[in-house]
Design a protein around this motif. Structure first.
Motif, PDB file in Angstrom:
ATOM      1  N   CYS A 137       0.859  -1.193   0.000  1.00 28.15           N
ATOM      2  CA  CYS A 137       0.000   0.000   0.000  1.00 28.15           C
ATOM      3  C   CYS A 137       0.890   1.236   0.000  1.00 28.15           C
ATOM      4  O   CYS A 137       1.704   1.426   0.915  1.00 28.15           O
ATOM      5  CB  CYS A 137      -0.915   0.014   1.218  1.00 28.15           C
ATOM      6  SG  CYS A 137      -1.934   1.511   1.315  1.00 28.15           S
ATOM      7  N   CYS A 152      -0.176   3.780   3.239  1.00 29.29           N
ATOM      8  CA  CYS A 152       0.177   3.578   4.647  1.00 29.29           C
ATOM      9  C   CYS A 152       1.405   2.699   4.860  1.00 29.29           C
ATOM     10  O   CYS A 152       1.824   2.466   5.994  1.00 29.29           O
ATOM     11  CB  CYS A 152      -1.003   2.985   5.416  1.00 29.29           C
ATOM     12  SG  CYS A 152      -1.401   1.271   4.955  1.00 29.29           S
ATOM     13  N   TRP A 182       1.595  -0.531   4.243  1.00 27.23           N
ATOM     14  CA  TRP A 182       1.247  -1.939   4.532  1.00 27.23           C
ATOM     15  C   TRP A 182       1.861  -2.865   3.483  1.00 27.23           C
ATOM     16  O   TRP A 182       1.983  -2.526   2.322  1.00 27.23           O
ATOM     17  CB  TRP A 182      -0.283  -2.074   4.543  1.00 27.23           C
ATOM     18  CG  TRP A 182      -0.785  -3.495   4.459  1.00 27.23           C
ATOM     19  CD1 TRP A 182      -0.956  -4.364   5.476  1.00 27.23           C
ATOM     20  CD2 TRP A 182      -1.185  -4.178   3.265  1.00 27.23           C
ATOM     21  NE1 TRP A 182      -1.439  -5.559   5.015  1.00 27.23           N
ATOM     22  CE2 TRP A 182      -1.591  -5.471   3.651  1.00 27.23           C
ATOM     23  CE3 TRP A 182      -1.248  -3.817   1.915  1.00 27.23           C
ATOM     24  CZ2 TRP A 182      -2.057  -6.417   2.731  1.00 27.23           C
ATOM     25  CZ3 TRP A 182      -1.693  -4.753   0.989  1.00 27.23           C
ATOM     26  CH2 TRP A 182      -2.097  -6.039   1.403  1.00 27.23           C
ATOM     27  N   ASP A 185       2.003  -7.355   2.622  1.00 32.52           N
ATOM     28  CA  ASP A 185       1.677  -8.721   3.033  1.00 32.52           C
ATOM     29  C   ASP A 185       1.685  -9.642   1.816  1.00 32.52           C
ATOM     30  O   ASP A 185       1.522  -9.196   0.669  1.00 32.52           O
ATOM     31  CB  ASP A 185       0.303  -8.779   3.698  1.00 32.52           C
ATOM     32  CG  ASP A 185       0.143 -10.004   4.603  1.00 32.52           C
ATOM     33  OD1 ASP A 185       1.104 -10.817   4.677  1.00 32.52           O
ATOM     34  OD2 ASP A 185      -0.923 -10.153   5.217  1.00 32.52           O
ATOM     35  N   CYS A 217      -6.416  -1.614   0.223  1.00 34.79           N
ATOM     36  CA  CYS A 217      -5.581  -1.914   1.381  1.00 34.79           C
ATOM     37  C   CYS A 217      -6.458  -2.362   2.560  1.00 34.79           C
ATOM     38  O   CYS A 217      -7.365  -1.626   2.969  1.00 34.79           O
ATOM     39  CB  CYS A 217      -4.760  -0.690   1.775  1.00 34.79           C
ATOM     40  SG  CYS A 217      -3.774  -0.928   3.277  1.00 34.79           S
ATOM     41  N   LYS A 277      -5.682  -2.465   5.549  1.00 36.40           N
ATOM     42  CA  LYS A 277      -5.319  -1.727   6.756  1.00 36.40           C
ATOM     43  C   LYS A 277      -5.907  -0.326   6.768  1.00 36.40           C
ATOM     44  O   LYS A 277      -6.544   0.087   7.745  1.00 36.40           O
ATOM     45  CB  LYS A 277      -3.792  -1.667   6.880  1.00 36.40           C
ATOM     46  CG  LYS A 277      -3.312  -0.963   8.146  1.00 36.40           C
ATOM     47  CD  LYS A 277      -1.785  -0.988   8.227  1.00 36.40           C
ATOM     48  CE  LYS A 277      -1.306  -0.276   9.495  1.00 36.40           C
ATOM     49  NZ  LYS A 277       0.188  -0.273   9.571  1.00 36.40           N
ATOM     50  N   CYS A 278      -5.732   0.417   5.628  1.00 37.95           N
ATOM     51  CA  CYS A 278      -6.194   1.806   5.620  1.00 37.95           C
ATOM     52  C   CYS A 278      -7.326   2.059   4.635  1.00 37.95           C
ATOM     53  O   CYS A 278      -7.878   3.159   4.596  1.00 37.95           O
ATOM     54  CB  CYS A 278      -5.030   2.754   5.328  1.00 37.95           C
ATOM     55  SG  CYS A 278      -4.445   2.684   3.610  1.00 37.95           S
TER      56      CYS A 278
END
Length: 901
Positions: free
Chosen positions: A423, A426, A428, A430, A439, A441-442
């Motif tokens: 991402c 942010c 991120w 994985d 994303c 996460k964000c």
């Protein structure tokens, strides 16, 4: 019963037999035919999807087919898995070239369009090797074909990456890798090929920032002066006291005017060059290690094409070779080139395009191997995985002990794309089993996937289990994993075999195979590597066109020994066109012998009805005993992968014993009305068993013959099999009852007597119709009794009369006779007035004199040092070979002369 054609024509026979096998579905995986027989699963080392059959493939596939065919006949559940590898670098290179020829560019097309072009290429050229292997008669289930880019296989590859990533075994780091500036991708250490090259050692002067003991400069020695632009240090050995005064001082790096330190490090060999070593951490693995230890800056002076990057003035934009030339010229111009030495060294090359590799600092993905290699070593040291030949076990263990983290990323588009997502909003990151564009996460939409693909060996390491349903259907592995044997080349023990063991142990907690069979490297006639460019490479398709698949297979298998390099005796004309192979010609002659002998027997089956074999004669008892032992030898030989021994054993047994003796001896019984039927049954029994034994090595001809035969013995289910390839194997236990040592001993003695008589007739040109008197002096009563028991046979078969057999001391040789001495007996053969002994003595003495004269001339030539120095090696070798032949000829003639005195 269908009559066999007069001559064996592989071009006509092999396609018909292949069609029968395919139509019958005999290649396909089936349950155990015989309960408790077990399983035999083999995976073919996947050739490149666009590859073609070469001699290594032909030998490898012949070995695998012999293993699988025998297992199928033994009632095992067999599965031979065929598949191809997407061959990342090789395929992308070919597609790049094709696009270039069409005026297109991969970068302009974009990734998606280029991958489509790669798929088009594989669809167009991907089936060639499959058809070639099919023509060889390899009994692979072609309906169960696999490809490393198939969706289910790709899922398995992704699963392995994600699991190792989350288990901390995969990481990204900036490290020195072997970089190919032509393929523009990283290459693993094991894929680099080292070549010895003539080079130079340049001694360059580096000015000291401050004089040391009145010395203004030091001299560094290097094989790569172009990389000095990236030097960030100079190292000396701690064992070199003369350099101690320089440690802690600095030098002003010429051209770039960078001040760099002098330090001690154990990587330095004090005896190399001047003892001062320039350190370029971004362009040498040892320098990288020193840079890490001493906190040196790592400066990469080359781009991905090995061109000097911006910032180096007149040197920027130059290739490595251009930069080297210009750097050396600069040092010479400024009085800093001390001197140059000749220096031979080993240089890494790309295994695909042969470009010189560049040690290059770049960010790559790696597998941390420390947790993987321990269990993989134990699997071999414990004997769970066995190497054939045994010596390759140590090669494997040595490589594993020194194993470094494995660089698995490749800067390509064709292949398994690394499933790591980032991402940009942010930060991120994985590894995921499913693609994402948001994303987690964000919630940002600026998500992208890693651009690199995985090393091809990363995907192929899963070959034994990802081809059999893992991870979607692990139950399909039941009974078929671990696989039976992996047959492969020695040069990929590290690249593939070791990685298969590591991955299988990690994900399945079991080994991938029980045996690793390393086949020999097939070299050209002169011992060099086969190569199209050299004109010494043999195309297996040419061999099959000329001799048939069986002859090619049998010859290759007969070459199989634990001596890993074998020479293939192919001849070529001046235009490098293949002319032939004497050994393959001999294999074809053996096939012709099998065909002709079988045809003779099958032409004499009138009135035949199936029945048990019965040893009615001494020849029967001898033959059945020899057959039983051959069954044991061949069965054990295939099980232990001794294919050269198996091939030679079969040829010796069938040609020298079945054809030359048993069939000849039994012919007379075929004319006897009372003995005929049992003689037929015995002959068909021997032929049937022999064909079953030879089938794994020569499947086409044996199948064609067996198809025309009457039933000899039925399979365990009470029926005759539809095809030889699914008929029962002759199990050694069922033949043990035929082993008869006294019968073998007696018949071997008989063969020796008959051979002595026949050789005497041939030597002295005596008609086979003439009766010869023979007196045997046996060395023991046991030998005498054995020969007496066969006296009637000897007299009839060798036309001997009278035959006198005694023991005791030798008596004076009768006049008009010759004596042939042997280990068990001496045979005195009465020639009387059939031979003019005086004329024979004169003939032999003349022949000896002629041979001695030629030998003297040859020895004089070989003693001439000028001849040895100037003559071609092959001429000298031929002269020495002729001298040895003459010595043997003189010895044989001298023995003959003694006979007629």
């Amino acid at each position: 019963m269908e009559e066999m054609p007069k001559t064996y024509d592989p071009a006509a026979t092999e396609p018909q037999v292949l069609e029968k096998w395919l139509a019958g579905g005999y290649y396909q995986r089936k349950p155990e035919k015989r309960p408790g027989a077990g399983d035999c699963t083999v995976v073919i080392p996947p050739p490149n999807v666009t590859g073609k059959l070469h001699m290594g493939h032909a030998l490898d596939d012949s070995i695998q087919d012999a293993i699988v065919r025998q297992a199928r006949m033994r009632g095992r559940s067999t599965r031979w898995i065929f598949g191809t590898d997407h061959a990342g670098i090789a395929t992308q290179t070919k597609v790049d070239k094709k696009l270039k020829d069409e005026g297109k560019n991969r970068l302009e097309m974009g990734r998606e369009a280029f991958i489509d072009a790669c798929w088009d290429w594989t669809h167009e050229y991907g089936g060639i090797i499959q058809q070639q292997i099919r023509r060889m008669g390899c009994s692979i289930d072609f309906e169960d074909e696999r490809f490393t880019m198939d969706p289910d296989y790709a899922e398995a590859v992704r699963r392995v990456f994600c699991d190792w990533y989350h288990d901390g075994l995969i990481y990204r780091g900036k490290r020195i890798v072997n970089w190919c500036p032509s393929c523009t991708t990283a290459i693993s250490d094991d894929e680099a090929e080292y070549k010895d090259e003539k080079g130079h050692l340049w001694h360059l002067r580096y000015p000291l920032a401050e004089p040391v003991n009145g010395q203004e400069y030091i001299v560094v020695a290097t094989t790569r002066p172009e990389t000095m632009l990236g030097d960030t240090g100079v190292a000396v050995s701690p064992k070199d006291p003369e350099k101690a005064a320089f440690v802690g001082k600095t030098v002003k790096l010429p051209i770039v005017d960078r001040e760099i330190p002098i330090f001690e490090d154990w990587h330095v060999d004090a005896s190399f060059g001047s003892g001062f070593v320039k350190v370029t951490p971004a362009h040498d693995p040892n320098d990288y290690a020193m840079g890490e230890a001493h906190g040196l800056e790592k400066i990469n002076i080359f781009d991905e094409h090995a061109v000097v990057v911006d910032g180096y003035g007149e040197f920027s934009g130059l290739t490595r070779d251009e930069c080297r030339e210009k750097v050396v010229a600069w040092f010479e111009e400024h009085g800093l080139l001390d001197h140059i030495e000749e220096h031979d060294h080993s240089v890494m090359h790309c295994y695909r395009c042969d470009s010189t590799l560049e040690p290059w600092l770049s960010e790559q993905w790696f597998v941390a191997v420390d947790k993987l290699k321990g269990p993989a070593m134990e699997a071999v040291t414990s004997g769970k995985v066995r190497f054939n030949a045994e010596r390759w076990k140590q090669s494997y263990l040595t490589w594993m002990e020194n194993l470094k983290d494995w660089c698995i990323s490749r800067q390509l588009w064709w292949g398994h794309r690394i499933p790591v997502f980032y991402c940009e909003d942010c930060g991120w990151e994985d590894a995921l089993m499913e693609d994402v564009d948001v994303c987690p996460k964000c919630g940002g939409h600026h998500v992208h996937q890693d651009e690199n693909v995985l090393d091809t060996w990363f995907s192929s390491q899963l070959w034994t289990f990802a081809t059999q349903g893992w991870p979607q259907h692990p139950e399909q592995l039941e009974g078929h994993h671990p696989t039976t044997a992996l047959v492969t080349a020695r040069d990929i023990i590290a690249l593939w075999v070791a990685r298969m063991i590591m991955s299988s142990l990690y994900f399945l907690d079991e080994i991938p195979f029980h045996d690793v069979v390393i086949y020999p490297t097939v070299l050209a006639k002169d011992g060099s590597r086969m190569s199209k460019s050299k004109g010494n490479g043999v195309d297996p398709m040419d061999l099959m066109d000329k001799y048939g698949a069986d002859a090619m297979r049998f010859n290759l298998l007969s070459l199989f020994t634990n001596n890993q390099d074998v020479r293939f005796d192919a001849d070529f004309d001046k235009q490098k066109n293949f002319l032939g192979s004497a050994r393959t010609e001999q294999a074809k002659a053996f096939l012709t012998k099998i065909w002709n002998a079988s045809r003779f027997l099958l032409m004499n089956t009138e009135g035949y009805t199936p029945g048990e074999p019965v040893a009615e004669t001494a020849a029967d008892a001898w033959m059945f005993s020899r057959l039983a032992k051959t069954v044991g030898q061949v069965t054990e030989g295939i099980e232990s992968y001794a294919f050269g021994d198996v091939a030679r054993s079969l040829q010796s047994f069938f040609w020298n014993e079945v054809c030359d003796w048993y069939i000849e001896v039994t012919k007379t019984r075929l004319s006897d009305a009372e003995a005929r039927l049992q003689a037929q049954r015995n002959l068909i029994f021997v032929l049937d068993t022999s064909l079953r034994l030879m089938h794994p090595l020569m499947p086409f001809a044996t199948e064609a013959i067996w198809d025309t035969m009457p039933a000899s013995w039925l399979d365990e289910d009470g029926e005759r099999a539809e095809a030889l390839m699914v008929a029962d194997w002759p199990e050694p236990a069922a033949y043990e009852r035929w082993v008869n040592e006294p019968a073998e001993r007696a018949f071997e003695l008989t063969r020796a007597v008959v051979t002595d008589v026949r050789s005497t007739r041939a030597r002295y040109r005596i008609s086979p119709k003439e009766q010869l008197g023979v007196s045997i002096r046996a060395n023991s009563d046991e030998v005498a009794e054995a020969i007496r028991g066969m006296a009637e046979f000897i007299c009839a078969f060798a036309r001997v009369s009278p035959l006198d057999i005694t023991t005791g001391e030798a008596t004076e040789k009768p006049e008009g006779s010759i004596v042939l001495a042997g280990a068990d007996f001496d045979a005195c053969i009465m020639l009387g007035d059939l031979v003019d002994f005086a004329a024979e003595r004169a003939r032999i003495e003349k022949a000896i004199a002629k041979a001695e004269k030629e030998l003297a001339g040859a020895e004089k030539t070989l003693a001439n040092e000028g001849f040895i120095a100037k003559a071609a090696p092959e001429v000298v070798a031929k002269k020495r070979e002729r001298a040895e032949e003459l010595k043997a000829e003189i010895g044989a003639l001298t023995a003959q002369l003694a006979d007629v005195k």
